[in-house]
Design a protein around this motif. Structure first.
Motif, mmCIF file in Angstrom:
data_model
loop_
_atom_site.group_PDB
_atom_site.id
_atom_site.type_symbol
_atom_site.label_atom_id
_atom_site.label_comp_id
_atom_site.label_asym_id
_atom_site.label_seq_id
_atom_site.Cartn_x
_atom_site.Cartn_y
_atom_site.Cartn_z
ATOM 1 N N UNK A 195 43.508 36.269 21.863
ATOM 2 C CA UNK A 195 42.092 36.918 21.517
ATOM 3 C C UNK A 195 41.403 37.708 22.429
ATOM 4 N N UNK A 196 41.342 37.495 23.730
ATOM 5 C CA UNK A 196 40.766 38.132 24.703
ATOM 6 C C UNK A 196 41.231 39.603 24.651
ATOM 7 N N UNK A 197 42.427 39.600 24.612
ATOM 8 C CA UNK A 197 43.256 40.921 24.662
ATOM 9 C C UNK A 197 42.655 41.803 23.277
ATOM 10 N N UNK A 198 42.815 41.064 22.096
ATOM 11 C CA UNK A 198 42.212 42.133 21.004
ATOM 12 C C UNK A 198 40.747 42.239 20.892
ATOM 13 N N UNK A 199 40.099 41.690 21.577
ATOM 14 C CA UNK A 199 38.695 42.080 21.744
ATOM 15 C C UNK A 199 38.375 43.526 22.078
ATOM 16 N N UNK A 200 37.400 44.208 21.165
ATOM 17 C CA UNK A 200 37.012 45.514 21.595
ATOM 18 C C UNK A 200 36.330 45.421 22.943
#
Length: 190
Positions: free
Chosen positions: A179-184
């Motif tokens: 989730x941290x990596x997919x956050x813009x």
């Protein structure tokens, strides 16, 4: 990114979309998601907050799960996100934790921006319905310490749920969906 920069981005995204948008705020339990969501809504004209806790299944959220399946994603998408983004009137049911039941239907609020804060939000089933994804960026250990302290201060002795269920759920969700990596946007919350 700080709050001022985030507000500019939200307004830009809203103008580009030409319709109501959903800003998803996620992070680990205890990371400050709700505080960040409230700060956004307080600073944005024509914005509303949707509490993710209203879409948690009271039994499943306390069980081990590799994908935070205690989040009622289908109900959230069907009753709130799709209608809100489409500008279509709709009704949803909040979960009342004190009464242990879904409440009577109420209208989905109308606004230009909906800010939704929820654990496990950045799941493939919901990502297409989020116009901007924001991660409350705190490491898992710090977030857990803060969450446990908050719950104790509120008179809730749920330390074992944190250690036996919620923290392992966070780790599994992170490994599976990053989730941290997919956050813009990452918003530090030291």
């Amino acid at each position: 990114m700080d709050l001022t920069e985030l507000l500019v981005l939200v307004e830009q995204r809203r103008r580009e979309a030409g319709r109501p948008i959903v800003v998803g705020v996620s992070g680990y339990g205890g990371s400050g998601k709700s505080t960040l969501a409230r700060a956004l809504v307080d600073s944005l004209p024509h914005a509303v907050r949707m509490r993710g806790d209203d879409f948690l299944d009271p039994v499943r959220v306390h069980r081990r799960s590799p994908d935070w399946d205690g989040v009622e994603r289908d109900r959230l998408a069907t009753e709130v996100l799709r209608p809100f983004r489409g500008g279509t009137p709709s009704w949803f049911r909040r979960y009342d934790w004190d009464l242990d039941r879904l409440m009577d239907p109420e209208p989905v609020p109308r606004a230009d921006v909906m800010v939704l804060d929820l654990i496990g939000l950045f799941h493939p089933d919901l990502l297409p319905l989020l116009d901007l994804t924001v991660w409350s960026d705190v490491d898992l250990d710090t977030a857990t310490e803060r969450g446990m302290a908050r719950d104790r201060a509120q008179g809730n002795d749920v330390d074992r749920r944190w250690t036996d269920v919620w923290v392992p759920n966070e780790r599994d969700f992170e490994q599976r969906f990053a989730p941290r990596q997919v956050a813009e946007v990452l918003v530090p919350n030291p």
